[in-house]
Design an enzyme around this catalytic site. Structure first.
Site, PDB file in Angstrom:
ATOM      1  N   SER A   1       0.834  -1.211   0.000  1.00 19.88           N
ATOM      2  CA  SER A   1       0.000   0.000   0.000  1.00 19.88           C
ATOM      3  C   SER A   1       0.875   1.271   0.000  1.00 19.88           C
ATOM      4  CB  SER A   1      -0.952  -0.086   1.190  1.00 19.88           C
ATOM      5  OG  SER A   1      -1.944   0.886   1.117  1.00 19.88           O
ATOM      6  N   ALA A   2       0.879   2.074   1.061  1.00 13.86           N
ATOM      7  CA  ALA A   2       1.720   3.278   1.092  1.00 13.86           C
ATOM      8  C   ALA A   2       3.195   2.929   0.857  1.00 13.86           C
ATOM      9  CB  ALA A   2       1.562   4.011   2.425  1.00 13.86           C
TER      10      ALA A   2
ATOM     11  N   HIS B   1      -4.560  -0.385  -4.144  1.00 17.24           N
ATOM     12  CA  HIS B   1      -5.991  -0.567  -3.820  1.00 17.24           C
ATOM     13  C   HIS B   1      -6.849  -0.082  -4.981  1.00 17.24           C
ATOM     14  CE1 HIS B   1      -5.130  -1.349   0.463  1.00 17.24           C
ATOM     15  NE2 HIS B   1      -4.335  -0.297   0.445  1.00 17.24           N
TER      16      HIS B   1
END
Lengths: 234, 234
Positions: B121-122, B158
Protein backbone atom coordinates in the site's frame (compact mmCIF):
# COMPACT_ATOMS: atom_id res chain seq x y z
CA UNK A 1 -20.76 36.59 6.08
CA UNK A 2 -23.20 35.14 3.62
CA UNK A 3 -22.18 31.72 2.28
CA UNK A 4 -23.54 28.44 1.07
CA UNK A 5 -20.93 25.77 1.58
CA UNK A 6 -22.19 22.64 -0.15
CA UNK A 7 -20.98 19.05 -0.10
CA UNK A 8 -21.52 18.62 -3.84
CA UNK A 9 -22.65 20.60 -6.89
CA UNK A 10 -24.92 17.83 -8.10
CA UNK A 11 -27.03 15.16 -6.46
CA UNK A 12 -27.93 11.83 -8.01
CA UNK A 13 -30.71 12.06 -10.60
CA UNK A 14 -30.62 15.87 -10.77
CA UNK A 15 -28.93 18.55 -12.91
CA UNK A 16 -25.85 20.59 -11.98
CA UNK A 17 -26.75 22.91 -9.04
CA UNK A 18 -30.48 22.18 -9.45
CA UNK A 19 -31.04 21.03 -5.86
CA UNK A 20 -29.65 24.37 -4.62
CA UNK A 21 -31.87 26.56 -6.82
CA UNK A 22 -34.05 28.01 -4.06
CA UNK A 23 -31.12 28.59 -1.71
CA UNK A 24 -29.10 30.28 -4.49
CA UNK A 25 -31.97 32.58 -5.49
CA UNK A 26 -31.83 33.80 -1.91
CA UNK A 27 -28.01 33.94 -1.65
CA UNK A 28 -27.64 35.85 -4.92
CA UNK A 29 -30.70 38.10 -4.50
CA UNK A 30 -30.27 41.42 -6.41
CA UNK A 31 -26.88 40.31 -7.75
CA UNK A 32 -26.19 41.13 -11.43
CA UNK A 33 -22.70 39.62 -11.76
CA UNK A 34 -21.12 36.53 -10.19
CA UNK A 35 -17.42 35.80 -10.43
CA UNK A 36 -16.75 32.08 -10.85
CA UNK A 37 -13.45 30.57 -9.73
CA UNK A 38 -12.78 27.67 -12.13
CA UNK A 39 -9.32 26.70 -10.82
CA UNK A 40 -10.26 23.19 -9.58
CA UNK A 41 -10.89 21.98 -13.18
CA UNK A 42 -12.88 18.74 -12.64
CA UNK A 43 -11.73 16.04 -15.05
CA UNK A 44 -9.11 18.50 -16.27
CA UNK A 45 -11.54 20.69 -18.28
CA UNK A 46 -10.34 24.21 -19.16
CA UNK A 47 -11.17 27.37 -17.23
CA UNK A 48 -13.36 28.51 -20.14
CA UNK A 49 -15.26 25.21 -20.36
CA UNK A 50 -15.81 25.15 -16.62
CA UNK A 51 -17.05 28.74 -16.56
CA UNK A 52 -19.48 27.88 -19.34
CA UNK A 53 -20.79 25.00 -17.22
CA UNK A 54 -21.27 27.35 -14.24
CA UNK A 55 -23.13 29.82 -16.49
CA UNK A 56 -25.51 27.10 -17.63
CA UNK A 57 -26.01 25.82 -14.10
CA UNK A 58 -26.88 29.33 -12.86
CA UNK A 59 -29.08 30.23 -15.83
CA UNK A 60 -32.12 30.38 -13.54
CA UNK A 61 -30.67 33.59 -12.05
CA UNK A 62 -30.75 37.04 -13.65
CA UNK A 63 -26.99 37.42 -13.30
CA UNK A 64 -23.98 37.37 -15.57
CA UNK A 65 -21.28 34.79 -14.71
CA UNK A 66 -17.63 35.64 -15.42
CA UNK A 67 -14.58 33.44 -14.86
CA UNK A 68 -11.92 34.84 -12.53
CA UNK A 69 -9.33 33.83 -15.14
CA UNK A 70 -10.84 36.42 -17.51
CA UNK A 71 -9.68 39.31 -15.32
CA UNK A 72 -6.26 40.85 -15.72
CA UNK A 73 -6.04 41.52 -11.99
CA UNK A 74 -7.86 38.69 -10.20
CA UNK A 75 -7.16 40.05 -6.70
CA UNK A 76 -8.78 43.36 -7.66
CA UNK A 77 -11.68 41.50 -9.28
CA UNK A 78 -12.38 39.65 -6.03
CA UNK A 79 -12.23 42.87 -4.06
CA UNK A 80 -14.83 44.47 -6.31
CA UNK A 81 -17.00 41.39 -6.82
CA UNK A 82 -20.74 41.51 -6.17
CA UNK A 83 -20.86 37.74 -5.60
CA UNK A 84 -18.63 34.67 -5.82
CA UNK A 85 -18.77 30.95 -6.63
CA UNK A 86 -15.91 28.44 -6.41
CA UNK A 87 -16.65 25.16 -8.20
CA UNK A 88 -15.43 21.68 -7.32
CA UNK A 89 -12.74 19.54 -8.90
CA UNK A 90 -9.29 18.87 -7.52
CA UNK A 91 -8.56 20.65 -4.23
CA UNK A 92 -4.77 20.38 -4.63
CA UNK A 93 -5.01 22.19 -7.96
CA UNK A 94 -7.47 24.78 -6.62
CA UNK A 95 -5.31 25.59 -3.59
CA UNK A 96 -2.13 25.73 -5.72
CA UNK A 97 -3.79 28.20 -8.06
CA UNK A 98 -5.17 30.36 -5.24
CA UNK A 99 -1.61 30.68 -3.88
CA UNK A 100 0.07 31.10 -7.27
CA UNK A 101 -2.41 33.75 -8.41
CA UNK A 102 -2.06 35.45 -5.00
CA UNK A 103 -5.82 35.47 -4.42
CA UNK A 104 -6.19 33.41 -1.24
CA UNK A 105 -6.17 36.46 0.99
CA UNK A 106 -8.31 38.66 -1.30
CA UNK A 107 -10.85 35.82 -1.47
CA UNK A 108 -10.85 35.48 2.31
CA UNK A 109 -11.30 39.26 2.70
CA UNK A 110 -14.15 39.35 0.21
CA UNK A 111 -16.02 36.54 1.99
CA UNK A 112 -15.39 38.00 5.45
CA UNK A 113 -16.66 41.40 4.30
CA UNK A 114 -19.98 39.79 3.32
CA UNK A 115 -19.71 39.14 -0.42
CA UNK A 116 -22.16 36.28 -1.12
CA UNK A 117 -20.18 33.08 -1.66
CA UNK A 118 -21.12 29.66 -2.95
CA UNK A 119 -18.67 26.79 -2.62
CA UNK A 120 -19.25 23.26 -3.86
CA UNK A 121 -17.01 20.29 -3.05
CA UNK A 122 -13.40 21.59 -3.43
CA UNK A 123 -14.83 25.12 -3.28
CA UNK A 124 -16.26 24.19 0.13
CA UNK A 125 -13.20 22.34 1.34
CA UNK A 126 -11.16 25.55 1.12
CA UNK A 127 -13.52 27.24 3.60
CA UNK A 128 -12.08 25.13 6.42
CA UNK A 129 -8.84 25.69 8.33
CA UNK A 130 -6.85 23.42 6.01
CA UNK A 131 -7.39 21.18 2.99
CA UNK A 132 -6.21 18.28 5.15
CA UNK A 133 -9.52 16.41 4.93
CA UNK A 134 -10.06 16.51 1.19
CA UNK A 135 -10.74 13.24 -0.66
CA UNK A 136 -8.79 14.35 -3.72
CA UNK A 137 -5.66 12.97 -5.30
CA UNK A 138 -2.47 15.02 -4.78
CA UNK A 139 -1.93 15.69 -8.50
CA UNK A 140 0.07 18.86 -7.82
CA UNK A 141 2.11 20.11 -4.82
CA UNK A 142 0.57 23.27 -3.34
CA UNK A 143 2.69 25.83 -1.44
CA UNK A 144 0.71 25.03 1.73
CA UNK A 145 -2.34 23.05 2.89
CA UNK A 146 -3.65 26.11 4.80
CA UNK A 147 -6.94 27.39 3.39
CA UNK A 148 -9.43 30.25 3.93
CA UNK A 149 -10.40 29.57 7.54
CA UNK A 150 -13.93 30.91 7.05
CA UNK A 151 -14.95 28.07 9.37
CA UNK A 152 -13.15 27.24 12.61
CA UNK A 153 -13.23 23.56 11.65
CA UNK A 154 -12.46 21.43 8.60
CA UNK A 155 -14.87 19.88 6.13
CA UNK A 156 -15.05 16.51 4.48
CA UNK A 157 -17.34 16.98 1.46
CA UNK A 158 -18.99 14.01 -0.29
CA UNK A 159 -18.96 12.29 3.11
CA UNK A 160 -19.57 8.61 2.57
CA UNK A 161 -20.66 6.07 5.19
CA UNK A 162 -18.72 2.80 5.31
CA UNK A 163 -20.30 0.11 3.15
CA UNK A 164 -20.96 -2.87 5.46
CA UNK A 165 -20.83 -5.23 2.46
CA UNK A 166 -17.53 -3.99 1.09
CA UNK A 167 -14.64 -6.45 0.75
CA UNK A 168 -12.25 -3.62 -0.18
CA UNK A 169 -9.30 -3.07 2.16
CA UNK A 170 -8.68 0.63 1.42
CA UNK A 171 -9.34 2.83 4.46
CA UNK A 172 -12.90 4.00 5.12
CA UNK A 173 -13.54 7.73 5.30
CA UNK A 174 -13.92 7.47 9.06
CA UNK A 175 -10.52 5.74 9.43
CA UNK A 176 -8.88 8.45 7.33
CA UNK A 177 -10.37 11.22 9.48
CA UNK A 178 -9.26 9.35 12.61
CA UNK A 179 -5.70 9.35 11.19
CA UNK A 180 -6.09 13.11 10.58
CA UNK A 181 -6.90 13.58 14.27
CA UNK A 182 -3.72 11.87 15.37
CA UNK A 183 -1.87 14.86 13.90
CA UNK A 184 -4.43 17.69 13.93
CA UNK A 185 -6.85 19.05 16.50
CA UNK A 186 -9.65 20.88 14.64
CA UNK A 187 -13.06 19.18 14.36
CA UNK A 188 -14.13 17.81 10.98
CA UNK A 189 -17.69 17.93 9.67
CA UNK A 190 -18.53 15.13 7.25
CA UNK A 191 -21.10 16.69 4.89
CA UNK A 192 -23.20 14.16 3.00
CA UNK A 193 -24.17 14.87 -0.61
CA UNK A 194 -27.28 17.05 -0.57
CA UNK A 195 -26.25 18.94 2.59
CA UNK A 196 -24.84 22.42 2.89
CA UNK A 197 -23.81 24.88 5.56
CA UNK A 198 -25.60 28.21 5.53
CA UNK A 199 -23.11 30.72 6.96
CA UNK A 200 -24.33 34.14 8.11
CA UNK A 201 -22.78 36.78 10.36
CA UNK A 202 -24.08 35.08 13.49
CA UNK A 203 -24.56 31.44 12.67
CA UNK A 204 -23.49 28.35 10.71
CA UNK A 205 -26.45 26.03 10.14
CA UNK A 206 -26.69 22.58 8.56
CA UNK A 207 -29.29 22.56 5.77
CA UNK A 208 -30.52 20.20 3.05
CA UNK A 209 -32.51 17.78 5.16
CA UNK A 210 -29.80 15.25 6.02
CA UNK A 211 -27.78 14.47 9.10
CA UNK A 212 -24.07 15.27 9.19
CA UNK A 213 -21.31 13.33 10.95
CA UNK A 214 -18.99 15.23 13.28
CA UNK A 215 -15.49 14.10 14.22
CA UNK A 216 -13.75 15.67 17.19
CA UNK A 217 -10.27 14.71 18.33
CA UNK A 218 -10.25 12.00 21.02
CA UNK A 219 -14.04 11.54 20.86
CA UNK A 220 -16.31 9.07 19.15
CA UNK A 221 -17.81 10.46 15.95
CA UNK A 222 -21.44 11.56 16.29
CA UNK A 223 -24.44 12.39 14.10
CA UNK A 224 -26.19 15.76 14.13
CA UNK A 225 -29.62 16.63 12.73
CA UNK A 226 -30.50 18.98 9.90
CA UNK A 227 -30.80 22.48 11.38
CA UNK A 228 -27.89 22.02 13.81
CA UNK A 229 -25.80 25.12 14.49
CA UNK A 230 -22.02 24.77 14.25
CA UNK A 231 -21.27 28.28 15.46
CA UNK A 232 -19.57 26.98 18.60
CA UNK A 233 -17.71 24.12 16.94
CA UNK A 234 -13.96 24.73 17.01
CA UNK B 1 16.80 -5.09 -7.41
CA UNK B 2 14.67 -7.56 -5.53
CA UNK B 3 11.28 -6.19 -4.51
CA UNK B 4 7.69 -7.16 -3.96
CA UNK B 5 5.52 -4.10 -4.42
CA UNK B 6 2.02 -5.07 -3.32
CA UNK B 7 -1.32 -3.29 -3.65
CA UNK B 8 -2.38 -4.24 -0.14
CA UNK B 9 -1.07 -6.06 2.94
CA UNK B 10 -4.28 -7.98 3.41
CA UNK B 11 -6.94 -9.41 1.15
CA UNK B 12 -10.55 -9.96 2.09
CA UNK B 13 -11.11 -13.05 4.24
CA UNK B 14 -7.42 -13.60 4.92
CA UNK B 15 -4.88 -12.65 7.62
CA UNK B 16 -2.30 -9.85 7.44
CA UNK B 17 0.29 -10.71 4.71
CA UNK B 18 -1.00 -14.31 4.46
CA UNK B 19 -1.67 -14.21 0.71
CA UNK B 20 1.99 -13.21 0.14
CA UNK B 21 3.47 -16.03 2.25
CA UNK B 22 5.01 -18.04 -0.59
CA UNK B 23 6.36 -14.95 -2.37
CA UNK B 24 7.87 -13.63 0.86
CA UNK B 25 9.57 -16.93 1.71
CA UNK B 26 11.31 -16.51 -1.60
CA UNK B 27 12.04 -12.76 -1.26
CA UNK B 28 13.46 -13.14 2.26
CA UNK B 29 15.30 -16.44 1.66
CA UNK B 30 18.31 -16.78 4.03
CA UNK B 31 17.48 -13.46 5.72
CA UNK B 32 17.82 -13.40 9.53
CA UNK B 33 16.78 -9.78 10.18
CA UNK B 34 14.22 -7.54 8.48
CA UNK B 35 13.99 -3.83 9.18
CA UNK B 36 10.39 -2.64 9.23
CA UNK B 37 9.55 0.98 8.41
CA UNK B 38 6.43 1.78 10.49
CA UNK B 39 6.16 5.48 9.61
CA UNK B 40 2.78 5.30 7.80
CA UNK B 41 0.96 4.41 11.06
CA UNK B 42 -2.39 3.04 9.82
CA UNK B 43 -5.25 4.27 12.01
CA UNK B 44 -2.66 6.31 13.92
CA UNK B 45 -1.16 3.31 15.80
CA UNK B 46 2.32 3.81 17.31
CA UNK B 47 5.60 2.74 15.70
CA UNK B 48 5.95 0.04 18.37
CA UNK B 49 2.43 -1.31 17.85
CA UNK B 50 2.86 -1.36 14.11
CA UNK B 51 6.21 -3.14 14.32
CA UNK B 52 4.61 -5.74 16.57
CA UNK B 53 1.93 -6.30 13.93
CA UNK B 54 4.60 -6.76 11.24
CA UNK B 55 6.42 -9.27 13.48
CA UNK B 56 3.25 -11.30 13.87
CA UNK B 57 2.46 -11.12 10.16
CA UNK B 58 5.97 -12.38 9.28
CA UNK B 59 6.07 -15.08 11.99
CA UNK B 60 6.16 -17.77 9.28
CA UNK B 61 9.73 -16.67 8.47
CA UNK B 62 12.85 -17.50 10.47
CA UNK B 63 13.79 -13.85 10.77
CA UNK B 64 13.82 -11.16 13.43
CA UNK B 65 11.82 -8.00 12.66
CA UNK B 66 13.05 -4.66 14.03
CA UNK B 67 11.41 -1.25 13.65
CA UNK B 68 13.50 1.42 11.95
CA UNK B 69 12.47 3.79 14.77
CA UNK B 70 14.45 1.58 17.20
CA UNK B 71 17.77 2.54 15.60
CA UNK B 72 19.70 5.59 16.72
CA UNK B 73 20.95 6.18 13.18
CA UNK B 74 18.20 5.08 10.79
CA UNK B 75 20.15 6.01 7.64
CA UNK B 76 23.03 3.78 8.77
CA UNK B 77 20.57 1.01 9.69
CA UNK B 78 19.14 1.05 6.16
CA UNK B 79 22.61 0.94 4.67
CA UNK B 80 23.47 -2.16 6.68
CA UNK B 81 20.07 -3.86 6.44
CA UNK B 82 19.76 -7.46 5.26
CA UNK B 83 16.15 -6.88 4.19
CA UNK B 84 13.42 -4.24 4.33
CA UNK B 85 9.64 -3.89 4.63
CA UNK B 86 7.61 -0.67 4.52
CA UNK B 87 4.04 -1.09 5.74
CA UNK B 88 0.93 0.77 4.61
CA UNK B 89 -1.04 3.52 6.29
CA UNK B 90 -0.98 7.20 5.38
CA UNK B 91 1.35 8.05 2.48
CA UNK B 92 1.58 11.75 3.42
CA UNK B 93 2.80 10.80 6.88
CA UNK B 94 5.19 8.15 5.53
CA UNK B 95 6.75 10.52 3.01
CA UNK B 96 7.01 13.34 5.58
CA UNK B 97 8.84 11.02 7.95
CA UNK B 98 11.17 9.69 5.25
CA UNK B 99 12.19 13.30 4.51
CA UNK B 100 12.33 14.44 8.13
CA UNK B 101 14.41 11.44 9.21
CA UNK B 102 16.63 11.95 6.14
CA UNK B 103 16.22 8.34 5.02
CA UNK B 104 14.63 8.71 1.59
CA UNK B 105 17.96 8.55 -0.21
CA UNK B 106 19.47 5.80 1.99
CA UNK B 107 16.32 3.74 1.41
CA UNK B 108 16.56 4.28 -2.33
CA UNK B 109 20.24 3.31 -2.30
CA UNK B 110 19.56 0.16 -0.27
CA UNK B 111 16.83 -0.98 -2.67
CA UNK B 112 18.86 -0.16 -5.77
CA UNK B 113 21.83 -2.09 -4.40
CA UNK B 114 19.64 -5.20 -4.14
CA UNK B 115 18.47 -5.32 -0.52
CA UNK B 116 15.23 -7.36 -0.59
CA UNK B 117 12.28 -4.97 -0.19
CA UNK B 118 8.60 -5.50 0.50
CA UNK B 119 6.18 -2.60 0.18
CA UNK B 120 2.46 -2.78 0.85
CA UNK B 121 0.00 0.00 0.00
CA UNK B 122 1.72 3.28 1.09
CA UNK B 123 5.00 1.32 1.19
CA UNK B 124 4.41 0.52 -2.49
CA UNK B 125 3.21 3.97 -3.45
CA UNK B 126 6.61 5.41 -2.52
CA UNK B 127 8.31 3.16 -5.09
CA UNK B 128 6.86 5.28 -7.90
CA UNK B 129 8.16 8.60 -9.21
CA UNK B 130 5.87 10.62 -6.92
CA UNK B 131 3.15 10.06 -4.33
CA UNK B 132 0.79 11.96 -6.65
CA UNK B 133 -1.53 8.99 -7.18
CA UNK B 134 -2.08 7.96 -3.58
CA UNK B 135 -5.66 7.56 -2.30
CA UNK B 136 -4.76 8.89 1.13
CA UNK B 137 -5.91 11.98 2.98
CA UNK B 138 -3.37 14.84 3.22
CA UNK B 139 -3.21 14.78 7.03
CA UNK B 140 0.28 16.32 7.09
CA UNK B 141 2.23 18.51 4.62
CA UNK B 142 5.33 16.69 3.35
CA UNK B 143 8.41 18.61 2.13
CA UNK B 144 7.83 17.19 -1.36
CA UNK B 145 5.67 14.67 -3.24
CA UNK B 146 8.75 13.16 -4.91
CA UNK B 147 9.35 9.56 -3.85
CA UNK B 148 11.88 6.73 -4.39
CA UNK B 149 11.62 6.35 -8.16
CA UNK B 150 12.35 2.62 -8.04
CA UNK B 151 9.78 2.39 -10.84
CA UNK B 152 9.72 4.71 -13.86
CA UNK B 153 5.96 5.10 -13.41
CA UNK B 154 3.52 5.79 -10.57
CA UNK B 155 1.29 3.36 -8.71
CA UNK B 156 -2.28 3.50 -7.56
CA UNK B 157 -2.59 0.79 -4.90
CA UNK B 158 -5.99 -0.57 -3.82
CA UNK B 159 -7.15 0.18 -7.35
CA UNK B 160 -10.94 0.10 -7.41
CA UNK B 161 -13.16 -0.20 -10.47
CA UNK B 162 -16.08 2.24 -10.72
CA UNK B 163 -19.26 0.85 -9.18
CA UNK B 164 -21.91 0.98 -11.94
CA UNK B 165 -24.68 1.10 -9.32
CA UNK B 166 -23.22 3.95 -7.31
CA UNK B 167 -25.26 7.13 -6.84
CA UNK B 168 -22.29 8.87 -5.21
CA UNK B 169 -20.99 11.99 -6.98
CA UNK B 170 -17.40 11.92 -5.68
CA UNK B 171 -14.87 11.30 -8.46
CA UNK B 172 -14.11 7.70 -9.49
CA UNK B 173 -10.52 6.50 -9.26
CA UNK B 174 -10.25 6.65 -13.05
CA UNK B 175 -11.42 10.29 -13.12
CA UNK B 176 -8.86 11.20 -10.46
CA UNK B 177 -6.04 9.56 -12.43
CA UNK B 178 -7.23 11.36 -15.55
CA UNK B 179 -6.95 14.66 -13.65
CA UNK B 180 -3.41 13.62 -12.62
CA UNK B 181 -2.50 13.21 -16.29
CA UNK B 182 -3.56 16.75 -17.12
CA UNK B 183 -0.61 17.89 -15.02
CA UNK B 184 1.82 14.94 -15.06
CA UNK B 185 3.19 12.68 -17.77
CA UNK B 186 4.31 9.40 -16.14
CA UNK B 187 2.13 6.31 -16.60
CA UNK B 188 0.11 5.04 -13.63
CA UNK B 189 -0.47 1.37 -12.87
CA UNK B 190 -3.69 0.69 -10.97
CA UNK B 191 -2.89 -2.39 -8.86
CA UNK B 192 -5.95 -4.29 -7.66
CA UNK B 193 -5.93 -5.82 -4.17
CA UNK B 194 -4.23 -9.21 -4.42
CA UNK B 195 -1.75 -8.09 -7.10
CA UNK B 196 1.90 -7.22 -6.72
CA UNK B 197 4.86 -6.28 -8.86
CA UNK B 198 7.87 -8.56 -8.69
CA UNK B 199 10.88 -6.34 -9.38
CA UNK B 200 14.22 -7.91 -10.24
CA UNK B 201 17.37 -6.53 -11.86
CA UNK B 202 16.00 -7.13 -15.34
CA UNK B 203 12.25 -7.13 -15.09
CA UNK B 204 9.08 -5.84 -13.43
CA UNK B 205 6.31 -8.43 -13.61
CA UNK B 206 2.65 -8.32 -12.56
CA UNK B 207 1.84 -11.21 -10.21
CA UNK B 208 -1.04 -12.40 -8.04
CA UNK B 209 -3.37 -13.70 -10.71
CA UNK B 210 -5.33 -10.53 -11.47
CA UNK B 211 -5.35 -8.02 -14.29
CA UNK B 212 -4.04 -4.50 -13.71
CA UNK B 213 -5.28 -1.26 -15.27
CA UNK B 214 -2.76 1.01 -16.95
CA UNK B 215 -3.21 4.73 -17.48
CA UNK B 216 -1.00 6.57 -19.93
CA UNK B 217 -1.27 10.28 -20.64
CA UNK B 218 -3.50 11.09 -23.64
CA UNK B 219 -4.52 7.43 -24.11
CA UNK B 220 -7.50 5.38 -23.08
CA UNK B 221 -6.85 3.27 -20.00
CA UNK B 222 -6.23 -0.42 -20.76
CA UNK B 223 -6.16 -3.78 -18.95
CA UNK B 224 -3.10 -6.02 -18.81
CA UNK B 225 -2.94 -9.69 -17.85
CA UNK B 226 -1.18 -11.30 -14.92
CA UNK B 227 2.43 -11.96 -15.95
CA UNK B 228 2.75 -8.72 -17.95
CA UNK B 229 6.17 -7.08 -17.90
CA UNK B 230 6.32 -3.36 -17.11
CA UNK B 231 10.04 -3.02 -17.72
CA UNK B 232 9.49 -0.74 -20.71
CA UNK B 233 6.69 1.32 -19.17
CA UNK B 234 7.84 4.88 -18.62
Amino acid sequence: MNCIIASTSTIHGSEYLAYLEEALKDLYKDVTEIIFIPYARPGGISHDQYTQKAKEGLAFLDAEVKGLHEFENPAEALKNAQALFTGGGNTFLLVSQLYNQKVLEPLQQAIKSGTPYLGTSAGSNICGQTMGTTNDMPIVYPPSFKTLGILEFNLNPHYLDPDPNSTHKGETRETRIKEFHHLNSMPVVGLREGSWLCVTENDIVLEGGLKARVFEKDQDAYEVENGTSFKDLK
